[in-house]
Design a protein around this motif. Structure first.
Motif, PDB file in Angstrom:
ATOM      1  N   GLN A  81       0.851  -1.190   0.000  1.00  0.00           N
ATOM      2  CA  GLN A  81       0.000   0.000   0.000  1.00  0.00           C
ATOM      3  C   GLN A  81       0.887   1.240   0.000  1.00  0.00           C
ATOM      4  O   GLN A  81       2.034   1.172   0.454  1.00  0.00           O
ATOM      5  N   PRO A  82       0.394   2.376  -0.478  1.00  0.00           N
ATOM      6  CA  PRO A  82       1.226   3.584  -0.499  1.00  0.00           C
ATOM      7  C   PRO A  82       1.814   3.933   0.868  1.00  0.00           C
ATOM      8  O   PRO A  82       2.940   4.436   0.954  1.00  0.00           O
ATOM      9  N   GLU A  83       1.092   3.628   1.915  1.00  0.00           N
ATOM     10  CA  GLU A  83       1.606   3.939   3.263  1.00  0.00           C
ATOM     11  C   GLU A  83       2.754   3.036   3.683  1.00  0.00           C
ATOM     12  O   GLU A  83       3.379   3.253   4.723  1.00  0.00           O
ATOM     13  N   ASP A  84       3.052   2.014   2.890  1.00  0.00           N
ATOM     14  CA  ASP A  84       4.231   1.194   3.147  1.00  0.00           C
ATOM     15  C   ASP A  84       5.506   1.891   2.680  1.00  0.00           C
ATOM     16  O   ASP A  84       6.614   1.448   2.997  1.00  0.00           O
ATOM     17  N   SER A  85       5.365   2.957   1.919  1.00  0.00           N
ATOM     18  CA  SER A  85       6.528   3.693   1.424  1.00  0.00           C
ATOM     19  C   SER A  85       7.331   4.255   2.600  1.00  0.00           C
ATOM     20  O   SER A  85       6.797   4.955   3.457  1.00  0.00           O
ATOM     21  N   ALA A  86       8.610   3.928   2.627  1.00  0.00           N
ATOM     22  CA  ALA A  86       9.492   4.325   3.734  1.00  0.00           C
ATOM     23  C   ALA A  86      10.872   3.736   3.460  1.00  0.00           C
ATOM     24  O   ALA A  86      11.080   3.058   2.445  1.00  0.00           O
ATOM     25  N   VAL A  87      11.784   3.965   4.391  1.00  0.00           N
ATOM     26  CA  VAL A  87      13.088   3.292   4.345  1.00  0.00           C
ATOM     27  C   VAL A  87      13.024   2.101   5.303  1.00  0.00           C
ATOM     28  O   VAL A  87      12.575   2.245   6.444  1.00  0.00           O
ATOM     29  N   GLY A  95      27.749  -9.630  19.141  1.00  0.00           N
ATOM     30  CA  GLY A  95      28.403  -9.486  20.426  1.00  0.00           C
ATOM     31  C   GLY A  95      29.840  -9.870  20.320  1.00  0.00           C
ATOM     32  O   GLY A  95      30.504  -9.535  19.352  1.00  0.00           O
ATOM     33  N   ALA A  96      30.325 -10.572  21.305  1.00  0.00           N
ATOM     34  CA  ALA A  96      31.729 -10.969  21.307  1.00  0.00           C
ATOM     35  C   ALA A  96      31.846 -12.302  22.040  1.00  0.00           C
ATOM     36  O   ALA A  96      30.990 -12.657  22.845  1.00  0.00           O
ATOM     37  N   GLY A  97      32.891 -13.001  21.725  1.00  0.00           N
ATOM     38  CA  GLY A  97      33.140 -14.255  22.416  1.00  0.00           C
ATOM     39  C   GLY A  97      32.077 -15.310  22.173  1.00  0.00           C
ATOM     40  O   GLY A  97      31.848 -16.168  23.012  1.00  0.00           O
ATOM     41  N   GLY A  98      31.414 -15.215  21.028  1.00  0.00           N
ATOM     42  CA  GLY A  98      30.433 -16.258  20.712  1.00  0.00           C
ATOM     43  C   GLY A  98      29.058 -16.002  21.290  1.00  0.00           C
ATOM     44  O   GLY A  98      28.146 -16.801  21.099  1.00  0.00           O
ATOM     45  N   THR A  99      28.869 -14.896  21.973  1.00  0.00           N
ATOM     46  CA  THR A  99      27.540 -14.580  22.500  1.00  0.00           C
ATOM     47  C   THR A  99      27.063 -13.259  21.897  1.00  0.00           C
ATOM     48  O   THR A  99      27.857 -12.407  21.548  1.00  0.00           O
ATOM     49  N   SER A 100      25.751 -13.161  21.812  1.00  0.00           N
ATOM     50  CA  SER A 100      25.175 -11.932  21.265  1.00  0.00           C
ATOM     51  C   SER A 100      24.621 -11.090  22.394  1.00  0.00           C
ATOM     52  O   SER A 100      23.888 -11.586  23.230  1.00  0.00           O
ATOM     53  N   TYR A 101      24.952  -9.826  22.403  1.00  0.00           N
ATOM     54  CA  TYR A 101      24.342  -8.959  23.379  1.00  0.00           C
ATOM     55  C   TYR A 101      23.451  -7.966  22.665  1.00  0.00           C
ATOM     56  O   TYR A 101      22.896  -8.277  21.641  1.00  0.00           O
ATOM     57  N   GLY A 102      23.248  -6.815  23.210  1.00  0.00           N
ATOM     58  CA  GLY A 102      22.214  -5.942  22.675  1.00  0.00           C
ATOM     59  C   GLY A 102      22.621  -5.057  21.537  1.00  0.00           C
ATOM     60  O   GLY A 102      21.885  -4.155  21.169  1.00  0.00           O
ATOM     61  N   LYS A 103      23.775  -5.279  20.949  1.00  0.00           N
ATOM     62  CA  LYS A 103      24.220  -4.425  19.859  1.00  0.00           C
ATOM     63  C   LYS A 103      23.569  -4.866  18.565  1.00  0.00           C
ATOM     64  O   LYS A 103      23.561  -6.049  18.227  1.00  0.00           O
ATOM     65  N   LEU A 104      23.034  -3.917  17.819  1.00  0.00           N
ATOM     66  CA  LEU A 104      22.486  -4.183  16.501  1.00  0.00           C
ATOM     67  C   LEU A 104      23.403  -3.595  15.442  1.00  0.00           C
ATOM     68  O   LEU A 104      23.848  -2.454  15.557  1.00  0.00           O
ATOM     69  N   THR A 105      23.670  -4.390  14.424  1.00  0.00           N
ATOM     70  CA  THR A 105      24.375  -3.898  13.246  1.00  0.00           C
ATOM     71  C   THR A 105      23.350  -3.796  12.125  1.00  0.00           C
ATOM     72  O   THR A 105      22.655  -4.778  11.830  1.00  0.00           O
ATOM     73  N   PHE A 106      23.238  -2.631  11.525  1.00  0.00           N
ATOM     74  CA  PHE A 106      22.201  -2.370  10.538  1.00  0.00           C
ATOM     75  C   PHE A 106      22.718  -2.513   9.113  1.00  0.00           C
ATOM     76  O   PHE A 106      23.897  -2.274   8.828  1.00  0.00           O
ATOM     77  N   GLY A 107      21.803  -2.879   8.233  1.00  0.00           N
ATOM     78  CA  GLY A 107      22.072  -2.812   6.812  1.00  0.00           C
ATOM     79  C   GLY A 107      22.005  -1.357   6.354  1.00  0.00           C
ATOM     80  O   GLY A 107      21.706  -0.453   7.130  1.00  0.00           O
ATOM     81  N   GLN A 108      22.244  -1.163   5.056  1.00  0.00           N
ATOM     82  CA  GLN A 108      22.349   0.186   4.521  1.00  0.00           C
ATOM     83  C   GLN A 108      20.988   0.826   4.257  1.00  0.00           C
ATOM     84  O   GLN A 108      20.893   2.025   3.993  1.00  0.00           O
ATOM     85  N   GLY A 109      19.938   0.016   4.321  1.00  0.00           N
ATOM     86  CA  GLY A 109      18.606   0.552   4.109  1.00  0.00           C
ATOM     87  C   GLY A 109      18.097   0.370   2.695  1.00  0.00           C
ATOM     88  O   GLY A 109      18.877   0.350   1.734  1.00  0.00           O
ATOM     89  N   THR A 110      16.786   0.220   2.568  1.00  0.00           N
ATOM     90  CA  THR A 110      16.112   0.115   1.274  1.00  0.00           C
ATOM     91  C   THR A 110      15.001   1.153   1.238  1.00  0.00           C
ATOM     92  O   THR A 110      14.141   1.165   2.118  1.00  0.00           O
ATOM     93  N   ILE A 111      15.044   2.009   0.218  1.00  0.00           N
ATOM     94  CA  ILE A 111      13.978   2.991   0.045  1.00  0.00           C
ATOM     95  C   ILE A 111      12.880   2.330  -0.772  1.00  0.00           C
ATOM     96  O   ILE A 111      13.068   2.021  -1.954  1.00  0.00           O
ATOM     97  N   LEU A 112      11.749   2.062  -0.128  1.00  0.00           N
ATOM     98  CA  LEU A 112      10.615   1.422  -0.798  1.00  0.00           C
ATOM     99  C   LEU A 112       9.603   2.494  -1.189  1.00  0.00           C
ATOM    100  O   LEU A 112       9.163   3.282  -0.347  1.00  0.00           O
ATOM    101  N   THR A 113       9.242   2.509  -2.450  1.00  0.00           N
ATOM    102  CA  THR A 113       8.218   3.421  -2.944  1.00  0.00           C
ATOM    103  C   THR A 113       7.088   2.594  -3.530  1.00  0.00           C
ATOM    104  O   THR A 113       7.332   1.758  -4.411  1.00  0.00           O
ATOM    105  N   VAL A 114       5.886   2.806  -3.025  1.00  0.00           N
ATOM    106  CA  VAL A 114       4.711   2.103  -3.529  1.00  0.00           C
ATOM    107  C   VAL A 114       3.854   3.115  -4.276  1.00  0.00           C
ATOM    108  O   VAL A 114       3.326   4.065  -3.696  1.00  0.00           O
TER     109      VAL A 114
END
Lengths: 116, 118
Positions: A81-87, A95-114
């Protein structure tokens, strides 16, 4: 450290079509993969997430799939729907040492246009 | 997720100045993370604090520092501001310090603080 690649960078669809955004990650210890929608000037808003113990999750028109072996996950939006348009951003916890903590690594983003 | 509050929402600073940004997590959440989002890019991790201890630090210079208070609120401080520090600074809140492959610990973002350095 974790590296997340996201494709495509832009995506244009007609209203009612489906949209698919793909991400790959590098850290096999990552166990949490959220997707965020960000409208212009606003904060990233969580739309769906998936954890490493499942392969697929669906919430109405939105679904996410995860392939741990290949280290990639995808966002599927049906009946756009048009309201889905966004990034849209994918992210992976890391994390480190084989465990995941609260850090997020983001992708570069996708600009979606409907288009109506 | 509307429960993560940040202040101020917008501010303008001059190069060389110092800035303090504040964040209150969702009630009951013990972990606060800070991210910098430059226009056109995804958020970049700066710090995570859990139970008042630093859990992780991103690739940012020592001009960036943070702390978490006993009530789990947090401050991000940036010294000697540069033009390149202009960005949206996001605070993220979660219940625990680590994500899980099973359930829980969803990460929510606040509205952010828009910093412009001139």
């Amino acid at each position: 450290g974790e590296n997340v690649e996201q494709h495509p960078s832009t995506l244009s669809v007609q209203e009612g079509d489906s949209a698919v955004i793909k991400c790959t990650y590098s850290d096999s210890a990552s166990n949490y993969f959220p997707w965020y929608k960000q409208e212009l000037g606003k904060r990233p808003q969580l739309i769906i997430d998936i954890r490493s113990n499942v392969g697929e999750k669906k919430d109405q028109r939105i679904a996410v799939t995860l392939n741990k072996t290949a280290k990639h996950f995808s966002l599927h939006i049906t009946e756009t729907q048009p309201e889905d348009s966004a990034v849209y951003f994918c992210a992976a916890s890391s994390g480190a040492g084989g465990t995941s903590y609260g850090k997020l690594t983001f992708g570069q983003g996708t600009i979606l246009t409907v288009h109506p | 997720d509307a429960g993560v509050t940040q202040s101020p929402t917008h501010l303008i600073k001059t190069r060389g100045q110092h800035v303090t940004l504040r964040c209150s997590p969702i009630s009951g959440h013990k972990s606060v993370s800070w991210y910098q989002q430059v226009l056109g890019q995804g958020p970049q991790f700066i710090f995570q604090y859990y139970e008042k201890e630093e859990r992780g630090r991103g690739n940012f210079p020592d001009r960036f520092s943070a702390r978490q208070f006993p009530n789990y609120s947090s401050e991000l401080n940036v010294n000697a501001l540069l033009l390149g520090d202009s960005a949206l600074y996001l605070c993220a809140s979660s219940l625990e310090g680590a994500t899980s492959p099973i359930s829980g610990n969803t990460i929510y973002f606040g509205e952010g603080s828009w910093l412009t350095v001139v």
